[in-house]
Design a protein around this motif. Structure first.
Motif, PDB file in Angstrom:
ATOM      1  N   PRO A  34      36.838  36.141  38.750  1.00 38.19           N
ATOM      2  CA  PRO A  34      36.537  35.264  39.885  1.00 38.19           C
ATOM      3  C   PRO A  34      36.503  36.022  41.207  1.00 38.19           C
ATOM      4  O   PRO A  34      35.772  35.659  42.126  1.00 38.19           O
ATOM      5  N   ARG A  35      37.308  37.076  41.300  1.00 41.12           N
ATOM      6  CA  ARG A  35      37.317  37.940  42.490  1.00 41.12           C
ATOM      7  C   ARG A  35      37.354  39.387  42.038  1.00 41.12           C
ATOM      8  O   ARG A  35      38.084  39.721  41.093  1.00 41.12           O
ATOM      9  N   PRO A  36      36.637  40.254  42.707  1.00 41.95           N
ATOM     10  CA  PRO A  36      36.674  41.668  42.313  1.00 41.95           C
ATOM     11  C   PRO A  36      38.033  42.267  42.638  1.00 41.95           C
ATOM     12  O   PRO A  36      38.733  41.807  43.552  1.00 41.95           O
ATOM     13  N   PRO A  37      38.453  43.303  41.918  1.00 36.54           N
ATOM     14  CA  PRO A  37      39.732  43.963  42.209  1.00 36.54           C
ATOM     15  C   PRO A  37      39.743  44.530  43.630  1.00 36.54           C
ATOM     16  O   PRO A  37      38.745  45.075  44.104  1.00 36.54           O
ATOM     17  N   LEU A  38      40.874  44.368  44.310  1.00 41.65           N
ATOM     18  CA  LEU A  38      40.973  44.867  45.680  1.00 41.65           C
ATOM     19  C   LEU A  38      40.796  46.386  45.742  1.00 41.65           C
ATOM     20  O   LEU A  38      40.364  46.926  46.756  1.00 41.65           O
ATOM     21  N   SER A  39      41.139  47.049  44.653  1.00 41.58           N
ATOM     22  CA  SER A  39      41.034  48.511  44.637  1.00 41.58           C
ATOM     23  C   SER A  39      39.616  49.004  44.363  1.00 41.58           C
ATOM     24  O   SER A  39      39.367  50.213  44.406  1.00 41.58           O
ATOM     25  N   ALA A  40      38.724  48.081  44.078  1.00 42.20           N
ATOM     26  CA  ALA A  40      37.339  48.479  43.774  1.00 42.20           C
ATOM     27  C   ALA A  40      36.581  48.712  45.085  1.00 42.20           C
ATOM     28  O   ALA A  40      35.923  47.814  45.616  1.00 42.20           O
ATOM     29  N   PRO A 100      33.919  53.104  40.886  1.00 41.72           N
ATOM     30  CA  PRO A 100      35.334  53.375  40.625  1.00 41.72           C
ATOM     31  C   PRO A 100      35.836  52.849  39.282  1.00 41.72           C
ATOM     32  O   PRO A 100      36.978  53.120  38.911  1.00 41.72           O
ATOM     33  N   HIS A 101      34.984  52.120  38.538  1.00 44.68           N
ATOM     34  CA  HIS A 101      35.397  51.625  37.223  1.00 44.68           C
ATOM     35  C   HIS A 101      35.402  52.750  36.187  1.00 44.68           C
ATOM     36  O   HIS A 101      36.440  53.120  35.641  1.00 44.68           O
TER      37      HIS A 101
END
Length: 342
Positions: A89-95, A51-52
Motif C-alpha cells: 500500500p505504501r513503498p518502503p521509506l528506505s526505497a 535499491p531493491h
C-alpha cells in the motif's frame, strides 16, 4: 596514477541535443546515472540502480516523469523518491535513489556530483561570446578518450605540444621556442603565447583574406578547474597592433572543451567552437572536420600515454619548464578534491 575527484563542481553530462524522453545512461566520476528529460523539459539524473536488487533503472520504463524499474516495478520520481511498490500500500521509506542537480548552458547538460546543498546553477559555466550575435557556434562532438581526464587537462594547458602534434592543422613550422607564459587566477590557470610575423595556420585558411600577408597569432588557454578549457586563439595582420589589444580586423575563435571524467582511465571530451564570423554550412563543415582531425591527434597521443602509465614499471615523471601551467592546474584540482564531498 589515480587522481582524486573534485565532487563539488558542475560537470558536463551530455549534449542537450542528446537528452530526450527516453532513458539513457552516463557515467561520471565512476558513478552510473540514468538520465532523461521530464515532460516539462528539465533534465533528471538518478543513480542507475534500483535499491531493491540493484537492477539498472535504465533498463526500465519512463512513465510520465517517473522511472519504473524493469525488474520488479518499483517506481521513482525525478527527485529519487519511490512512489510505487507493487503489492504494497505504501513503498518502503528506505526505497530512495540519489538524484543529482542538473542545469543547462552552452548546449550542454551539466550535473553536480557533490553535496547538492552547494549546487548553485548561477555558477554553471557560460562564455559571454556564446550569446554575442557577432559570433557563430560550431557545435562539435563527444569524443571518447581512453585516458585519465587530467592527462587531457595537461594537454589543454599546453600550447607547446601544438607544433609537434598538430603540424597539418594548428601549427606553423619553426616556432618551437616561442615563449610561453602562465599564471594562476583563483581556480583558473591561464597560459599564453604569441607567434609574431608568421604564416596563417591551416585551420584558419579560407576564413579571412589577409592577402597572403603574415600574421600575428595568439593562443590563450583558460583552464577552469576541474573540467573546462577555453582556448582563445586568432590572427591579425602583422603590424596592426594585435599584441597591444587592437584586434578589430582579425580571425578569432574560442575552442571550448568540456571534459567529463568517466573513471580513472577514460573521459569524454565535448567540444564546440565560437568564431567571429557568420555561420556558413560549407565553412563550418570544413572547420569541424579540421578540428576533429586535430583532436583525434591529441587522442592518439593521450591514449598511448595511458597505456604506458598502466604498465607495471618503476619511473618518475620528469618535469620541464613548459609544465608550469599543468602543475598549477593539478594543484588546484587537488585543493578542490580535498575540500569537496561525494
Amino acid at each position: 596514477m589515480n587522481a582524486a575527484f573534485a565532487y563539488d563542481a558542475w560537470y558536463p553530462l551530455a549534449w542537450s541535443r542528446d537528452v530526450g524522453r527516453e532513458l539513457t545512461t552516463r557515467r561520471v566520476l565512476e558513478e552510473d546515472l540514468v538520465v532523461y528529460r521530464t515532460e516539462g523539459g528539465s533534465v533528471a539524473a538518478l543513480d542507475d540502480a534500483c535499491p531493491h536488487r540493484l537492477a539498472p533503472l535504465s533498463l526500465g520504463t519512463l512513465r510520465g516523469d517517473a522511472v519504473e524499474c524493469g525488474y520488479h516495478g518499483l517506481t521513482f520520481d525525478c527527485s529519487g523518491s519511490c512512489v510505487s511498490a507493487p503489492g504494497m500500500p505504501r513503498p518502503p521509506l528506505s526505497a530512495q535513489v540519489r538524484s543529482y542537480p542538473t542545469s543547462e548552458s552552452m548546449g550542454m547538460v551539466w550535473v553536480w556530483m557533490g553535496d547538492p546543498r552547494r549546487a548553485d546553477p548561477a555558477q554553471v559555466f557560460r562564455l559571454p561570446q556564446y550569446d554575442d550575435p557577432t559570433y557563430s557556434v560550431v557545435e562539435g562532438d563527444a569524443l571518447p578518450v581512453q585516458a585519465n581526464y587530467l592527462s587531457l587537462a595537461d594537454n589543454l594547458c599546453d600550447p607547446t605540444h601544438v607544433v609537434y602534434v598538430h603540424k597539418t592543422t594548428l601549427a606553423s613550422a619553426g616556432r618551437e621556442e616561442t615563449r610561453v607564459q602562465h599564471e594562476r587566477q583563483g581556480n583558473k590557470v591561464v597560459t599564453w603565447r604569441w607567434v609574431i610575423d608568421g604564416p596563417l595556420i591551416p585551420v584558419f585558411q579560407g576564413l579571412k583574406d589577409f592577402g597572403g600577408a603574415n600574421v600575428d597569432r595568439w593562443h590563450y588557454y583558460h583552464y577552469h578547474a576541474p573540467c573546462i578549457a577555453v582556448i582563445d586563439f586568432g590572427s591579425a595582420r602583422t603590424g596592426t597592433g594585435a599584441p597591444e589589444g587592437n584586434r578589430d580586423d582579425c580571425i578569432q575563435m574560442y575552442a571550448c572543451h568540456f571534459i567529463t571524467p568517466i573513471d580513472q582511465r577514460s573521459c569524454m571530451q565535448h567540444w564546440l567552437v565560437l568564431k567571429n564570423s557568420p555561420a556558413d554550412p560549407a565553412v563550418d563543415a570544413r572547420l569541424r572536420d579540421s578540428l576533429r582531425l586535430a583532436f583525434n591527434e591529441d587522442k592518439r597521443v593521450l591514449e598511448a600515454i595511458q597505456r604506458n602509465e598502466d604498465k607495471p614499471r618503476e619511473w618518475k615523471r620528469v618535469h620541464l619548464a613548459l609544465d608550469g601551467s599543468s602543475i598549477k592546474m593539478r594543484r588546484i584540482v587537488e585543493e578542490m578534491a580535498a575540500s569537496s564531498s561525494a
